[in-house]
Design a protein around this motif. Structure first.
Motif: not given
Length: 114
Positions: A27-36, A53-55, A60-64, A82-86
């Protein structure tokens, strides 16, 4: 079955020779202007390769969310990680050895074939 969970960190999922089934959710909840990203990588101690990879590059705050169900083979000296960026990313799942390095089935604990 061995469970794992990563959020803003990384770690070894398996590092013994053989075949492994990895089943997980990313799961990734995007933060504005930040790649995760969430990744599965394989390493032989000298180099590391991304095998999944899930990129998400969000504005905006969109959950994928994605499910993972893969099988990997580890030779001597290799590991899958396993690697999780944030902190807005999560990689949670389990791993189980399904066969040894020679392809012989590894039965689940407690299974007694008749």
């Amino acid at each position: 079955q061995t469970a794992f969970s990563f959020s803003g960190t990384s770690g070894v999922i398996a590092n013994t020779t053989g075949f492994y089934r990895i089943y997980a959710a990313s799961t990734i909840e995007g933060a504005s202007g930040t790649d995760h990203f969430n990744r599965l990588t394989m390493s032989d101690g000298l180099s590391t390769k991304i095998i999944w990879e899930h990129f998400a590059s969000q504005t905006g705050n969109v959950l994928t969310a994605l499910n993972i169900d893969i099988t990997v083979f580890l030779a001597s000296g290799e590991s899958v990680n396993g690697v999780s960026s944030g902190t807005v990313t999560g990689l949670i799942g389990s791993v189980r050895q399904i066969a040894d390095v020679n392809g012989n089935l590894v039965n689940p604990s407690g299974f007694n074939p008749q």
